[in-house]
Design an enzyme around this catalytic site. Sequence first.
Site, PDB file in Angstrom:
ATOM      1  N   ASN A   9       0.875  -1.176   0.000  1.00 32.74           N
ATOM      2  CA  ASN A   9       0.000   0.000   0.000  1.00 32.74           C
ATOM      3  C   ASN A   9       0.908   1.220   0.000  1.00 32.74           C
ATOM      4  OD1 ASN A   9      -1.799   2.053   0.494  1.00 32.74           O
ATOM      5  ND2 ASN A   9      -2.322   1.402   2.579  1.00 32.74           N
ATOM      6  N   TRP A  10       1.058   1.814  -1.156  1.00 35.32           N
ATOM      7  CA  TRP A  10       2.008   2.937  -1.285  1.00 35.32           C
ATOM      8  C   TRP A  10       1.477   4.228  -0.658  1.00 35.32           C
ATOM      9  CZ3 TRP A  10       4.374   2.637  -6.941  1.00 35.32           C
ATOM     10  CH2 TRP A  10       5.272   1.562  -6.986  1.00 35.32           C
ATOM     11  N   LYS A  11       0.195   4.284  -0.344  1.00 35.48           N
ATOM     12  CA  LYS A  11      -0.411   5.506   0.191  1.00 35.48           C
ATOM     13  C   LYS A  11      -0.114   6.676  -0.755  1.00 35.48           C
ATOM     14  CE  LYS A  11      -0.170   3.349   4.662  1.00 35.48           C
ATOM     15  NZ  LYS A  11      -0.151   3.470   6.111  1.00 35.48           N
ATOM     16  N   HIS A  94      -9.635   1.647   4.382  1.00 31.21           N
ATOM     17  CA  HIS A  94      -8.391   1.763   5.166  1.00 31.21           C
ATOM     18  C   HIS A  94      -8.633   2.691   6.354  1.00 31.21           C
ATOM     19  CE1 HIS A  94      -4.307   2.768   6.294  1.00 31.21           C
ATOM     20  NE2 HIS A  94      -3.933   1.667   5.686  1.00 31.21           N
ATOM     21  N   GLU A  96      -6.952   4.997   7.553  1.00 31.49           N
ATOM     22  CA  GLU A  96      -6.658   6.414   7.273  1.00 31.49           C
ATOM     23  C   GLU A  96      -7.832   7.064   6.554  1.00 31.49           C
ATOM     24  OE1 GLU A  96      -2.889   5.759   5.344  1.00 31.49           O
ATOM     25  OE2 GLU A  96      -2.036   5.149   7.260  1.00 31.49           O
ATOM     26  N   GLU A 166      -5.849  -4.723  10.271  1.00 30.79           N
ATOM     27  CA  GLU A 166      -4.786  -3.765  10.553  1.00 30.79           C
ATOM     28  C   GLU A 166      -5.078  -3.025  11.855  1.00 30.79           C
ATOM     29  OE1 GLU A 166      -2.623  -2.594   6.648  1.00 30.79           O
ATOM     30  OE2 GLU A 166      -4.303  -1.226   6.941  1.00 30.79           O
ATOM     31  N   GLY A 172       2.218   2.300  10.700  1.00 33.12           N
ATOM     32  CA  GLY A 172       3.196   3.379  10.560  1.00 33.12           C
ATOM     33  C   GLY A 172       3.892   3.748  11.857  1.00 33.12           C
ATOM     34  N   SER A 212       3.078  -2.157  10.247  1.00 37.39           N
ATOM     35  CA  SER A 212       4.524  -2.264  10.500  1.00 37.39           C
ATOM     36  C   SER A 212       5.099  -3.642  10.146  1.00 37.39           C
ATOM     37  CB  SER A 212       4.854  -1.881  11.943  1.00 37.39           C
ATOM     38  OG  SER A 212       4.499  -0.518  12.173  1.00 37.39           O
ATOM     39  N   GLY A 233       2.651  -1.140   4.226  1.00 36.86           N
ATOM     40  CA  GLY A 233       2.759   0.270   3.870  1.00 36.86           C
ATOM     41  C   GLY A 233       4.192   0.673   3.625  1.00 36.86           C
ATOM     42  N   GLY A 234       4.807   1.305   4.613  1.00 40.69           N
ATOM     43  CA  GLY A 234       6.152   1.881   4.479  1.00 40.69           C
ATOM     44  C   GLY A 234       7.177   0.949   3.855  1.00 40.69           C
TER      45      GLY A 234
END
Length: 250
Positions: A9-11, A94, A96, A166, A172, A212, A233-234
């Site tokens: 998930n590149w956001k 998501h 966010e 999640e 994150g 994470s 993600g990251g």
Amino acid sequence: MRRKVIAGNWKMNMLPNETINFIEQFAPLVKDTKNEVILCVPFTDLFYALLHVQGTNIKIGAQNMHWEEKGAYTGEVSAQMLKSIGTEYVIIGHSERRQYFAETDETVNKKIKSALAVGLKPIVCVGETLEQRENGKTEEIVTNQVEKAFNNLKAEDLKNIIIAYEPIWAIGTGKTATKEEANETIAQIRKKVAEMYGQNDANEIIIQYGGSVKASNAKELFEMSDIDGGLVGGASLKPDEFSKIVNFDK
Ligand code: PGA
């Protein structure tokens, strides 16, 4: 045996040239995996990503969509628009988006139905806050999210849906749920799916862990009985790191 599905998930990261460079480096590193590999990229990268993954085993997803087919919704993108360029997956709900863009269980349900109607496969996110976990509410929160997200869905829809568990406190933050915590909650989600649709469908549905995930913890998480891969993600922004997560079983 359920397959393992690893989705990035590149956001709101990566420009088109960065997307192309990423795929050029990443594709050879994951070409031999039997795990399913998905990159969920920003809208502006979708077309470039779809062109550059041709001939590879990498699939492409979006990160959001509107539930209506078309109309006066300035700035929005429909399921059909995503599907028409070859997008296969879409992240829905998501945390966010729930937190910053007021998405609710009801809009999540509408989006899932609209995605399925055009053959897009939703990756549906659920998860509890730290406060909810500390108050012993995790199971209640996540199973309630699943129940509402799946409202009026048919059993046959489940094979085209992935659930991503999640925990919000792990996204994150560098704080990962322990493999036991993640596995326990995912098993509770699977039990809920069994109550709604029966044990066979519950045994089949893919449920990922996200929050994470990195190369150093992917193996221990993804080897757990109920965890069918991850939403990352990251750590999905670097080809080398993300390839190690995809190749956790090598
Ligand atoms: P993270 O994000 O891996 O950076 O914690 C996961 C996600 O939000 O999907």
